[in-house]
Design a protein around this motif. Structure first.
Motif, short mmCIF file in Angstrom:
data_model
loop_
_atom_site.label_atom_id
_atom_site.label_comp_id
_atom_site.label_asym_id
_atom_site.label_seq_id
_atom_site.Cartn_x
_atom_site.Cartn_y
_atom_site.Cartn_z
N HIS A 205 -18.79 73.27 86.57
CA HIS A 205 -17.44 73.69 86.14
C HIS A 205 -16.81 72.49 85.43
CE1 HIS A 205 -17.94 77.34 88.47
NE2 HIS A 205 -18.31 76.60 89.50
N LEU A 206 -17.03 72.41 84.14
CA LEU A 206 -16.65 71.21 83.39
C LEU A 206 -15.14 71.01 83.31
CD1 LEU A 206 -19.25 71.44 80.47
CD2 LEU A 206 -19.39 70.09 82.57
N GLU A 207 -14.36 72.05 83.52
CA GLU A 207 -12.90 71.93 83.46
C GLU A 207 -12.31 71.41 84.76
OE1 GLU A 207 -13.53 76.04 85.23
OE2 GLU A 207 -14.60 74.62 83.96
N LEU A 208 -13.13 71.24 85.78
CA LEU A 208 -12.66 70.87 87.10
C LEU A 208 -12.78 69.36 87.30
CD1 LEU A 208 -11.61 72.39 89.60
CD2 LEU A 208 -13.96 72.48 90.44
N PRO A 209 -11.67 68.63 87.43
CA PRO A 209 -11.73 67.17 87.57
C PRO A 209 -12.43 66.75 88.85
CG PRO A 209 -9.49 67.92 87.06
CD PRO A 209 -10.28 69.14 87.43
N ILE A 210 -13.10 65.62 88.81
CA ILE A 210 -13.76 65.11 90.01
C ILE A 210 -12.73 64.78 91.08
CG2 ILE A 210 -13.78 62.67 89.36
CD1 ILE A 210 -16.73 64.53 90.99
N GLU A 211 -11.49 64.41 90.66
CA GLU A 211 -10.43 64.14 91.63
C GLU A 211 -10.10 65.39 92.45
OE1 GLU A 211 -9.12 61.72 87.90
OE2 GLU A 211 -10.28 63.53 88.37
N TRP A 212 -10.17 66.57 91.82
CA TRP A 212 -9.94 67.81 92.56
C TRP A 212 -11.02 67.99 93.61
CZ3 TRP A 212 -12.19 72.37 93.99
CH2 TRP A 212 -11.34 73.37 94.48
N LEU A 213 -12.26 67.68 93.23
CA LEU A 213 -13.36 67.78 94.19
C LEU A 213 -13.20 66.76 95.32
CD1 LEU A 213 -16.32 68.38 91.72
CD2 LEU A 213 -15.36 70.02 93.35
N PHE A 214 -12.66 65.57 94.99
CA PHE A 214 -12.35 64.60 96.04
C PHE A 214 -11.41 65.25 97.07
CE2 PHE A 214 -12.77 60.53 93.20
CZ PHE A 214 -14.13 60.79 93.06
N ASN A 215 -10.39 65.95 96.56
CA ASN A 215 -9.43 66.61 97.45
C ASN A 215 -10.09 67.72 98.26
OD1 ASN A 215 -7.17 65.06 96.72
ND2 ASN A 215 -6.71 66.37 94.98
N ARG A 216 -11.06 68.37 97.69
CA ARG A 216 -11.78 69.43 98.42
C ARG A 216 -12.68 68.84 99.50
NH1 ARG A 216 -13.68 74.64 98.42
NH2 ARG A 216 -15.90 74.95 98.86
N TRP A 217 -13.36 67.76 99.17
CA TRP A 217 -14.36 67.20 100.08
C TRP A 217 -13.80 66.20 101.08
CZ3 TRP A 217 -17.78 66.25 95.21
CH2 TRP A 217 -18.38 67.46 94.81
N GLY A 218 -12.54 65.88 100.97
CA GLY A 218 -11.95 64.93 101.90
C GLY A 218 -12.26 63.48 101.57
N ILE A 219 -12.49 63.22 100.29
CA ILE A 219 -12.70 61.83 99.84
C ILE A 219 -11.33 61.21 99.62
CG2 ILE A 219 -13.66 60.38 98.01
CD1 ILE A 219 -15.80 62.54 97.60
N THR A 220 -10.97 60.29 100.49
CA THR A 220 -9.63 59.70 100.49
C THR A 220 -9.68 58.27 99.92
OG1 THR A 220 -9.75 58.60 102.65
CG2 THR A 220 -9.30 60.98 102.64
N PRO A 221 -8.53 57.63 99.77
CA PRO A 221 -8.52 56.23 99.31
C PRO A 221 -9.25 55.27 100.24
CG PRO A 221 -6.38 57.22 98.92
CD PRO A 221 -7.16 58.20 99.75
N SER A 222 -9.60 55.70 101.45
CA SER A 222 -10.32 54.83 102.37
C SER A 222 -11.79 55.23 102.55
CB SER A 222 -9.63 54.82 103.74
OG SER A 222 -9.59 56.12 104.30
N THR A 223 -12.25 56.22 101.79
CA THR A 223 -13.65 56.64 101.84
C THR A 223 -14.52 55.66 101.06
OG1 THR A 223 -13.07 58.98 102.05
CG2 THR A 223 -15.28 58.47 101.25
N SER A 224 -15.63 55.25 101.63
CA SER A 224 -16.53 54.33 100.94
C SER A 224 -17.57 55.06 100.10
CB SER A 224 -17.25 53.43 101.96
OG SER A 224 -16.40 52.40 102.40
N ILE A 225 -18.18 56.10 100.66
CA ILE A 225 -19.27 56.76 99.95
C ILE A 225 -19.35 58.22 100.38
CG2 ILE A 225 -21.17 56.37 101.60
CD1 ILE A 225 -22.81 55.33 99.14
#
Length: 404
Positions: A205-225
């Motif tokens: 889904h090329l229109e979907l930003p990776i930051e949106w996926l971060f929000n979906r997957w629970g990748i926060t500012p303190s996530t390492s990997i």
């Protein structure tokens, strides 16, 4: 050669601009009476900035052009839900969103490989690429397709992109997939996030930003990997082939999202050095044994470098592993369809088809949006003809004498 900076029409425009700015400044001074000086300074500053903008040679770069072209379909980063073209809705993590503004070139999308797709009809060959006849059965064709997919995605969202042609590690006794932790660690020195996607994996889904996926997957500012959970499979009669020695489903390094944090660099160092066995006795087994650096991470690193349980994020298998129909292979027990990132671990030639679907869907969305929002310009609707202009039979319109 470029024309003079101040051509006749530009001088006229500048004079008009200065005249109106003078009137505006005078009016501001009159209105503010007792203390017009600051207002005049502010107005003069704005005028200077506007004049600079007016006379600047503006030409969008190719990256900026892509960014603007896809603006109409790009999903809002902090949107609570996303609906794909089929009408299926997906939501972000209920604790999010953590990311609300575009990170742009703080994110690197990278292809890391010791191979180079520069053969006939391949991406890094200077000759024109014939998409229809690109051979996806070959590594070079597969890589050409996926690299174009990754590159286009980066351009749509303003991320940086690089193809990192890594040196082979075979002479050191390693399988070449071990380049991943070494290169990722190096690249993290220059970016907030480094996102690696394998050569047989595509972004759907090329229109979907990776930051949106971060929000979906629970990748926060303190996530390492973050990495996706692997598919479950049976190998040589072993039903637990996808599990580590503690019985936990392994993570797959076909997609790796790393954030430049002090803890991440410590983790990367331990991962790189794992086969030396200074910290992890037995890790040298995975220098050549499948699944190499992937199994080493799951066997050792994730157990020691996830103290709060949030430093390492497990992305759902169905989100970023597998592809539609993967379970037709009898040894694959999972039905992971790669909803957002497809990883064609077995049917690698399908990489080209998935790239084709993703790119065509994105262009379909852009064109559809453009036509819908400019219907009055592109759609000419001929009005119904009156009965008087038709013959008695009502089959054919009567041609006016002036046009007969």
């Amino acid at each position: 050669m470029p024309g003079p900076v101040f051509s006749a029409h530009r001088l006229v425009a500048l004079c008009v601009f200065v005249f109106f700015m003078s009137v505006f400044i005078y009016s501001a001074a009159s209105i503010h009476g007792n203390n017009p000086l600051q207002q005049i300074k502010d107005t003069a500053g704005d005028a200077a900035n506007s004049a600079t903008h007016m006379f600047k040679h503006e030409q969008l770069t190719m990256s900026e052009s892509f960014l603007h072209l896809y603006e109409s379909i790009r999903t809002n980063i902090s949107a609570e839900a996303y609906m794909d073209a089929s009408g299926q809705e997906y939501k972000i993590n209920e604790q999010g969103p953590w990311w609300k503004e575009p990170l742009r070139n703080e994110i690197l999308i990278v292809d890391i490989d010791t191979r180079i797709p520069d053969g006939d009809n391949e991406l890094w060959n200077s000759e024109r690429v014939d998409w229809a006849n690109m051979n996806a059965e070959k590594d070079g064709g597969m890589m050409s397709a996926s690299f174009m997919n990754h590159f286009l995605y980066s351009q749509i969202h303003g991320y940086d992109y690089r193809f990192f042609n890594a040196r082979s590690m075979e002479i050191q006794g390693y399988h070449n997939t071990w380049v991943k932790p070494h290169v990722l660690s190096e690249l993290l020195e220059s970016y907030r996030f480094v996102v690696f996607v394998d050569a047989d994996a595509t972004i759907q889904h090329l229109e979907l930003p990776i930051e949106w996926l971060f929000n979906r997957w629970g990748i926060t500012p303190s996530t390492s990997i973050a990495m996706p959970l692997d598919t479950r499979q049976v190998l040589d009669g072993d039903d637990n082939a996808s599990n580590d020695s503690k019985g936990k489903l392994a993570l797959n390094t076909g997609v790796v999202i790393a954030q430049a944090l002090p803890h991440t660099f410590k983790m990367m160092e331990a991962w790189k050095e794992c086969p030396s066995e200074k910290q992890y006795p037995g890790c040298a087994h995975w220098k050549q044994e499948w699944s190499h650096e992937q199994r080493a991470f799951s066997e050792y690193i994730r157990w020691d470098y996830n103290p709060s349980g949030k430093e390492i994020i497990e992305i759902p298998c169905d989100d970023a592993m597998g592809y539609p129909g993967i379970n037709r292979h009898p040894h694959i027990l999972s039905k992971c369809a790669g909803t957002f990132l497809r990883h064609h671990t077995i049917d690698k030639a399908m990489t080209k088809k998935s790239t084709e679907e993703a790119m065509l869907q994105s262009m379909t969305d852009v064109m559809h949006k453009m036509l819908q929002s400019n219907k009055e310009k592109f759609w000419i609707k001929e009005e119904e003809q009156t009965k008087a202009t038709r013959n008695t039979a009502g089959d054919e319109p009567v041609i006016p004498a002036s046009r007969a």
